[in-house]
Motif scaffolding. Sequence first.
Motif, short mmCIF file in Angstrom:
data_model
loop_
_atom_site.label_atom_id
_atom_site.label_comp_id
_atom_site.label_asym_id
_atom_site.label_seq_id
_atom_site.Cartn_x
_atom_site.Cartn_y
_atom_site.Cartn_z
N VAL A 34 -7.54 21.91 37.08
CA VAL A 34 -6.72 20.80 36.58
C VAL A 34 -5.79 21.16 35.43
O VAL A 34 -4.82 20.45 35.17
CB VAL A 34 -7.57 19.57 36.18
N TYR A 36 -3.18 23.82 33.17
CA TYR A 36 -2.28 24.95 33.34
C TYR A 36 -1.44 25.14 32.09
O TYR A 36 -1.32 24.23 31.26
CB TYR A 36 -1.38 24.77 34.57
N ALA A 38 2.30 25.82 30.64
CA ALA A 38 3.69 25.60 31.05
C ALA A 38 4.61 25.98 29.90
O ALA A 38 4.14 26.35 28.81
CB ALA A 38 3.88 24.13 31.41
N PRO B 30 0.44 22.00 22.37
CA PRO B 30 1.30 23.16 22.16
C PRO B 30 0.54 24.45 21.86
O PRO B 30 -0.47 24.44 21.15
CB PRO B 30 2.17 22.76 20.97
N ILE B 31 1.03 25.56 22.43
CA ILE B 31 0.52 26.89 22.12
C ILE B 31 1.41 27.52 21.04
O ILE B 31 0.94 28.13 20.10
CB ILE B 31 0.52 27.79 23.38
N PRO B 33 6.10 27.33 19.92
CA PRO B 33 7.23 26.40 20.08
C PRO B 33 7.70 26.20 21.53
O PRO B 33 8.32 25.18 21.83
CB PRO B 33 8.32 27.04 19.22
N VAL B 34 7.43 27.14 22.43
CA VAL B 34 7.92 26.94 23.80
C VAL B 34 6.84 26.75 24.86
O VAL B 34 7.12 26.22 25.93
CB VAL B 34 8.88 28.09 24.26
N ARG B 35 5.61 27.15 24.56
CA ARG B 35 4.55 27.04 25.57
C ARG B 35 3.57 25.93 25.23
O ARG B 35 3.32 25.65 24.06
CB ARG B 35 3.77 28.36 25.66
N TYR B 36 2.96 25.36 26.26
CA TYR B 36 1.96 24.33 26.03
C TYR B 36 0.97 24.29 27.18
O TYR B 36 1.24 24.81 28.26
CB TYR B 36 2.62 22.96 25.83
N ILE B 37 -0.18 23.66 26.91
CA ILE B 37 -1.19 23.47 27.94
C ILE B 37 -1.08 22.04 28.45
O ILE B 37 -1.01 21.10 27.66
CB ILE B 37 -2.59 23.76 27.39
N ALA B 38 -1.05 21.89 29.76
CA ALA B 38 -0.91 20.57 30.38
C ALA B 38 -2.02 20.38 31.40
O ALA B 38 -2.82 21.28 31.64
CB ALA B 38 0.45 20.47 31.05
N ASN B 39 -2.09 19.20 31.98
CA ASN B 39 -3.00 18.99 33.10
C ASN B 39 -2.29 18.20 34.20
O ASN B 39 -1.21 17.66 33.99
CB ASN B 39 -4.30 18.31 32.65
N GLU B 81 2.47 12.95 22.75
CA GLU B 81 2.37 14.22 23.46
C GLU B 81 0.93 14.76 23.43
O GLU B 81 0.35 15.08 24.44
CB GLU B 81 3.33 15.24 22.85
N ASP B 107 -9.47 18.12 26.28
CA ASP B 107 -10.69 18.19 25.47
C ASP B 107 -10.47 19.02 24.21
O ASP B 107 -11.15 18.83 23.22
CB ASP B 107 -11.82 18.85 26.27
N TRP B 108 -9.53 20.00 24.29
CA TRP B 108 -9.35 20.88 23.15
C TRP B 108 -7.88 21.21 22.98
O TRP B 108 -7.07 21.08 23.89
CB TRP B 108 -10.18 22.16 23.30
#
Lengths: 229, 229
Positions: A34, A36, A38, B30-31, B33-39, B81, B107-108
Amino acid sequence: EILAGIEMRFREGPLSGKRILVTSGPTHEPIDPVRYIANRSSGAQGRAIASALVGLGAHVVFVTGPAEVPPPEGVELIRVETARQMLAAVQSALPADAGVFVAAVADWRVASEADTKLKKSRDGLPVLEFAENPDILKTVSRMAEGRPGLVVGFAAETDNVLEHATAKRARKGCDWIVANDVSHATGIMGGSENAVTLITDEGAEGWPRMGKDEVARRLAHRIAAALAE
Amino acid sequence: EILAGIEMRFREGPLSGKRILVTSGPTHEPIDPVRYIANRSSGAQGRAIASALVGLGAHVVFVTGPAEVPPPEGVELIRVETARQMLAAVQSALPADAGVFVAAVADWRVASEADTKLKKSRDGLPVLEFAENPDILKTVSRMAEGRPGLVVGFAAETDNVLEHATAKRARKGCDWIVANDVSHATGIMGGSENAVTLITDEGAEGWPRMGKDEVARRLAHRIAAALAE
């Protein structure tokens, strides 16, 4: 589908009969079923470039990650999710007269991807480890056989744009780099404008800030001129 | 905006005069400034539930993460967000007669988020460490003061749906859990249908597989009946 194909074949313009590969959008790298990873690429610049190339008569193979914007019309469309899928799609789309690599490809993927449980740290929180993704631009730029005659890369930089982009051109082995400044201050990431520097073997050429569509048209005309030589 | 407010105030139905909070969509963590974790939550079920509640006359405060589907009409809309932003928005939206927590909250979050460089492992690849996010459903369910009279949580389960969802209800302290089976085989995640089990203090009630809009209407009527008691 069939009609679109026929229409493509007879489109006239300076790029008639040319096959051009364009990659666009972000890639998504799965963490588990679920979640990923991005990135914030909208796919707008890649879409605009593909449209501009189609407008000049090219047959465009458009390989796109899950972008926010819809794909352009009149292209041969290949949808992918991950960097590895994008490389496979690119390889299957070659040979081509030119390749324009606009996609914001994830540098790494999650090493322990998939249905397995995530590794946990001592306090019970997950720890993600990564593996390097294939470098699509470099792979294509350094192909011994079947390399497109013109390979164009993109570089999104937040500081020392010219220096970093020039180094990237040498490192990857591509012909041109279109560098843009995506530092927060410019508001370019996710916006409709772009301020780019085109780096070729003749040096660097700063373009004034303009709409992404205008950047695309200018670049498409430069590509047409280069392929006509 | 003003007209919409007036319209809201005079809407008639079994939920007229009731204020209901609905959370929806994924959160993005956010990881850098350009990457992030989504579901992969599309926000479709949350949107449908909010629409159904509006249709019964409720004033709906709709707190949504970056969903694929547009927000419903006729709601008080708050866009967020991250999970922390969602909790803050929820707290500022209370008190409410009921809260329906449909959002797929991460969750995290990444512990070393932000403009700093990612930690690198020995082979030069990044390592991501995480910190626990606030548990919004549990926080609201266990409020000593100002808890909504009815708190409804959602549980997306891939196996032992009933057992896991019943345990979740007890652990969070919410009144109802709407459990759905999102295992790959069902094709529900990202689809237009849902097969849910409603778990209350009277036990579990399996609903037949139906469209997300129909799940929403049925749940909205149950909420109206509960608030009328």
